[in-house]
Design an enzyme around this catalytic site. Structure first.
Site, PDB file in Angstrom:
ATOM      1  N   GLU A  49      53.222  63.444  50.787  1.00 22.30           N
ATOM      2  CA  GLU A  49      52.325  63.839  49.701  1.00 22.30           C
ATOM      3  C   GLU A  49      51.006  63.075  49.754  1.00 22.30           C
ATOM      4  O   GLU A  49      49.938  63.636  49.472  1.00 22.30           O
ATOM      5  CB  GLU A  49      53.013  63.616  48.351  1.00 22.30           C
ATOM      6  CG  GLU A  49      54.126  64.608  48.039  1.00 22.30           C
ATOM      7  CD  GLU A  49      55.445  64.343  48.743  1.00 22.30           C
ATOM      8  OE1 GLU A  49      55.578  63.254  49.356  1.00 22.30           O
ATOM      9  OE2 GLU A  49      56.351  65.194  48.689  1.00 22.30           O
ATOM     10  N   LYS A 105      73.041  71.902  59.971  1.00 28.06           N
ATOM     11  CA  LYS A 105      72.916  72.151  58.537  1.00 28.06           C
ATOM     12  C   LYS A 105      73.723  73.402  58.184  1.00 28.06           C
ATOM     13  O   LYS A 105      73.638  74.411  58.888  1.00 28.06           O
ATOM     14  CB  LYS A 105      71.421  72.334  58.201  1.00 28.06           C
ATOM     15  CG  LYS A 105      71.103  72.085  56.757  1.00 28.06           C
ATOM     16  CD  LYS A 105      69.637  71.766  56.550  1.00 28.06           C
ATOM     17  CE  LYS A 105      69.311  71.757  55.074  1.00 28.06           C
ATOM     18  NZ  LYS A 105      67.972  71.255  54.774  1.00 28.06           N
ATOM     19  N   ARG A 141      53.576  60.685  43.863  1.00 27.03           N
ATOM     20  CA  ARG A 141      53.484  59.863  45.073  1.00 27.03           C
ATOM     21  C   ARG A 141      52.031  59.600  45.489  1.00 27.03           C
ATOM     22  O   ARG A 141      51.742  58.632  46.168  1.00 27.03           O
ATOM     23  CB  ARG A 141      54.166  60.598  46.236  1.00 27.03           C
ATOM     24  CG  ARG A 141      55.660  60.482  46.277  1.00 27.03           C
ATOM     25  CD  ARG A 141      56.021  59.178  46.940  1.00 27.03           C
ATOM     26  NE  ARG A 141      57.383  58.810  46.677  1.00 27.03           N
ATOM     27  CZ  ARG A 141      58.405  59.050  47.482  1.00 27.03           C
ATOM     28  NH1 ARG A 141      58.206  59.674  48.610  1.00 27.03           N
ATOM     29  NH2 ARG A 141      59.599  58.642  47.150  1.00 27.03           N
TER      30      ARG A 141
HETATM   31  C1  LIG Z   1      58.858  62.947  47.997  1.00 30.20           C
HETATM   32  C2  LIG Z   1      59.614  64.244  48.121  1.00 30.20           C
HETATM   33  N1  LIG Z   1      59.001  65.365  48.566  1.00 30.20           N
HETATM   34  C3  LIG Z   1      59.675  66.519  48.674  1.00 30.20           C
HETATM   35  C4  LIG Z   1      61.004  66.582  48.340  1.00 30.20           C
HETATM   36  C5  LIG Z   1      61.732  67.918  48.364  1.00 30.20           C
HETATM   37  N2  LIG Z   1      62.844  67.888  49.336  1.00 30.20           N
HETATM   38  C6  LIG Z   1      64.118  67.711  48.951  1.00 30.20           C
HETATM   39  S1  LIG Z   1      65.186  67.695  50.229  1.00 30.20           S
HETATM   40  C7  LIG Z   1      63.941  67.979  51.317  1.00 30.20           C
HETATM   41  C8  LIG Z   1      64.239  68.117  52.776  1.00 30.20           C
HETATM   42  C9  LIG Z   1      64.905  66.908  53.301  1.00 30.20           C
HETATM   43  O1  LIG Z   1      65.182  67.116  54.660  1.00 30.20           O
HETATM   44  P1  LIG Z   1      66.158  66.137  55.392  1.00 30.20           P
HETATM   45  O2  LIG Z   1      65.873  64.747  54.991  1.00 30.20           O
HETATM   46  O3  LIG Z   1      66.088  66.431  56.839  1.00 30.20           O
HETATM   47  O4  LIG Z   1      67.587  66.505  54.812  1.00 30.20           O
HETATM   48  P2  LIG Z   1      68.494  67.804  55.058  1.00 30.20           P
HETATM   49  O5  LIG Z   1      68.441  68.597  53.796  1.00 30.20           O
HETATM   50  O6  LIG Z   1      67.973  68.547  56.248  1.00 30.20           O
HETATM   51  O7  LIG Z   1      69.854  67.283  55.298  1.00 30.20           O
HETATM   52  C10 LIG Z   1      62.708  68.068  50.677  1.00 30.20           C
HETATM   53  C11 LIG Z   1      61.423  68.348  51.340  1.00 30.20           C
HETATM   54  C12 LIG Z   1      61.605  65.406  47.864  1.00 30.20           C
HETATM   55  N3  LIG Z   1      62.875  65.374  47.465  1.00 30.20           N
HETATM   56  N4  LIG Z   1      60.907  64.262  47.777  1.00 30.20           N
END
Ligand SMILES: Cc1ncc(C[n+]2csc(CCOP(=O)(O)OP(=O)(O)O)c2C)c(N)n1
Length: 623
Positions: A361, A282, A389
């Protein structure tokens, strides 16, 4: 020097580039990402990590005929740059500009819109089955992060993928990070692969070093390698394979050649589900983001200014910390947002009483319900948009059993540049219909403290909604007290019209009263505090004194606070009164700054005064 990126209008142009040009293209993309995201804000680290993966996907697959679905889609900026949206890239996340997420109406290369996590595999499977039923032969790819794959929906989908055996390619973008480090059993499993994969890579490089070791040490190292190799590589492979997907990987996600080979292999298994495990870093290629991927997950726009007034989230977390010190049964739960809602500061002092449950959630809410049954005081800190959710869990697991769970609903109302997928404009409506639930919204950060204290003392479930951003700047009381449930307050008295505001809208309502005074209209302003139960006495009083009532809320009109007030007036038999409900109309709120959007919907002081004035038909506004 002319840029390679200038030559890319759509993915087919990528295929014309020589392999040795791809490194330069990746560097140009990174430059563009850093420049633009620094100015406009957005998800920097996630996009920097998928530069090579996105190039490889678009060289191997044939979008838009083949469908590439990005989970959450906060990491789709590179995809946007390569699919004909570079010219609009300066408008990223701005009012009227390019969305920060994929959006069907924005491009034919976005087969599915997102913003919430863990939907990509379900959507991909739906498309794959539609393809099979229609006798078509395009490829469907879901790209999902190791954070998003912890969400229940992703596993529900994988379960069906394995059952149906239809041809889809799931690409796991595994960087070990959600917004914070990914947590949970799956994360541990993936960590082992990542570790062993890097270990083996280091091992290859260090073979000569091994040669120099004495035989005994060599045997020990070999044994460790075997154990790690077996546990780290074979087990995860078996997991996905047992679920019915052909596992390919782990692949170095910054080696375009290796990526293209793996993806081409997956593509060749067109009628089988495949799982391509890609290891990325990342923030790759930009030292500050590689060094602090949490901070650079989502950066604020250059001009957003970080004021000195603490945010509602900070005050929330400070209050929880204070309450946790007093009450050993208080626990806090966050679905993957310990930074956003600031619970990380509580976790630092009480690591055993703060739970990051991953992007889950539904589980977060029922987990809290379980804790509450045993006499604990759970606070679920959750963004308004993501609590959607867990609607059934709210009803069935918490409120039906009248369990005293506190919901700290952050980012309620208009959130700004994340746009349609993230606006917190529905929560009053989806909460107000649930029996047993108390719903409050503080007028400022000081009231937030007292409401949290009140909720923790309550024997019933209670939701407190508060907005994104900094507080009003009021002084914070050091002694917390309970606020009587269902009681509002009058903040200013006037005889001509009453403005009954809730939450964030109280401050602009007071300012609106100043403007109305300039028109010789004297307004009463009341802070409702509770959307449920309503303060019937207060409302009766306002209605009888002024005969003109304006309600204001940063929530959708339908089923909102104003609607509840109108219903109450009807139940009370009060009909000799003019009412104006100011709320968000029945539409999805676009992206833009909070100030722009509030002005657009008439939720700022100007808008409230203008609409209040509509109750005085013969009184045009002077300015
Ligand atoms: C249902 C939901 N909960 C929380 C989020 C907030 N959120 C956005 S990106 C993220 C992390 C995603 O991690 P990953 O899939 O590993 O992607 P990365 O950013 O590490 O590439 C979160 C928790 C969301 N978008 N949707």
């Amino acid at each position: 020097m002319p840029k390679l990126l200038d030559k890319i209008d759509n993915p087919s142009d990528l295929k014309g580039l020589a392999k040795q040009e791809l490194g330069q293209l990746a560097a140009e993309i990174r430059q563009e990402l850093v420049t633009r995201v620094s100015a406009n804000g957005g998800h920097l680290a996630s996009n920097l990590g998928v530069v090579e993966l996105t190039i490889a996907l678009h060289r191997v697959f044939d979008s838009p005929r083949d469908k590439i679905i990005w989970d959450v889609s906060h990491q789709s900026y590179v995809h946007k740059l390569l699919t004909g949206r570079r010219q609009q890239f300066t408008s990223l996340r701005q009012y009227g500009g390019l969305s920060g997420y994929t959006c069907r109406s924005e491009s034919e290369h976005d087969p599915f819109g997102a913003g919430h996590a863990s939907t990509s595999i379900s959507a991909a499977l739906g498309m794959a089955i539609a393809r099979d039923l229609a006798g078509d032969d395009y490829h469907v790819v879901a790209v999902i992060g190791d954070g998003a794959i912890t969400g229940g929906m992703a596993f529900e989908a994988i379960n069906q993928v394995g059952h149906l055996g239809s041809g889809i390619c799931v690409v796991l973008n595994d960087n070990g990070m959600s917004i914070s480090p990914t947590v949970g059993g799956i994360a541990k499993l993936l960590n082992r692969v990542r570790f062993d994969y890097r270990y083996q890579w280091a091992e290859k490089k260090g073979e000569s070093l091994m040669d120099a070791l004495p035989l005994g040490k060599k045997l020990v190292q070999f044994g460790q390698w075997l154990r790690r190799g077996f546990k780290g590589l074979i087990l995860p492979t078996v997991l996905w394979e047992e679920l019915g997907l052909t596992y390919i990987g782990p692949i170095d996600g910054h080696d375009i050649n290796a990526l293209e080979t793996a993806l081409a292999q997956a593509r060749s298994y067109s009628s089988k589900p495949t799982f391509v495990h890609v290891i990325t870093t990342k923030g790759k290629g930009y030292k500050p983001a590689e060094g602090d991927a949490v901070y650079f997950h989502g950066v604020a726009a250059e001009n957003s200014g970080s004021g000195t007034i603490p945010s509602y989230s900070e005050i929330f977390a400070q209050t929880v910390l204070h309450l946790a010190r007093e009450n050993p049964r208080l626990v806090a739960i966050t679905p993957a947002m310990p930074e956003g809602n600031c619970l990380s500061i509580v976790e630092a002092e009480f690591p055993r009483r703060v739970f990051d449950v991953g992007i889950c959630e539904q589980h977060a809410v029922t987990f809290a319900a379980g804790l509450a049954t045993q006499g604990f005081k759970p606070i679920v800190a959750i963004y308004s948009t993501f609590l959607q959710r867990a609607f059934d869990q709210l009803i069935h697991d918490v409120c039906l059993q009248d369990l005293p769970v506190t919901f700290a609903i952050d980012r309620s109302g208009i959130v700004g540049d994340d746009g349609k997928t993230h606006q917190g404009t529905f929560d009053i409506s989806y909460l107000v219909l649930i029996p047993n639930l108390i719903i409050a919204a503080p007028k400022d950060e000081n009231e937030l403290q007292h409401l949290l204290y009140t909720a923790v003392q309550s024997k019933h479930p209670m939701a407190i909604r508060y907005p994104r951003g900094s507080g009003v700047g009021v002084e914070l009381d050091t002694e917390l007290h309970q606020i009587p449930i269902g009681k509002g307050e009058i903040l200013r008295k006037g005889k001509d019209v009453a403005i009954l505001a809730i939450g964030t809208t109280v401050t602009p309502a007071l300012e609106a009263a100043d403007r109305l005074a300039e028109e010789d209209i004297e307004a009463t302003v009341a802070n409702a505090r509770f959307a449920k139960p309503l303060d019937a006495e207060l409302i009766k009083d306002l209605a009888s004194h002024t005969k003109r009532l304006v309600t204001v809320e940063e929530n959708t009109l339908s089923g909102g606070f104003g609607n509840s007030v109108v219903d109450l007036l009807q139940q009370l038999g009060i009909s000799d009164i003019k009412v104006k409900v100011i709320a968000i109309p029945d539409e999805f709120v676009e992206q833009g700054s909070q100030a722009q959007l509030r002005a657009h919907y008439g939720l700022d002081a100007e808008g409230i005064a203008r609409q209040a004035l509509e109750l005085f038909p013969h009184q045009p506004m002077r300015r």
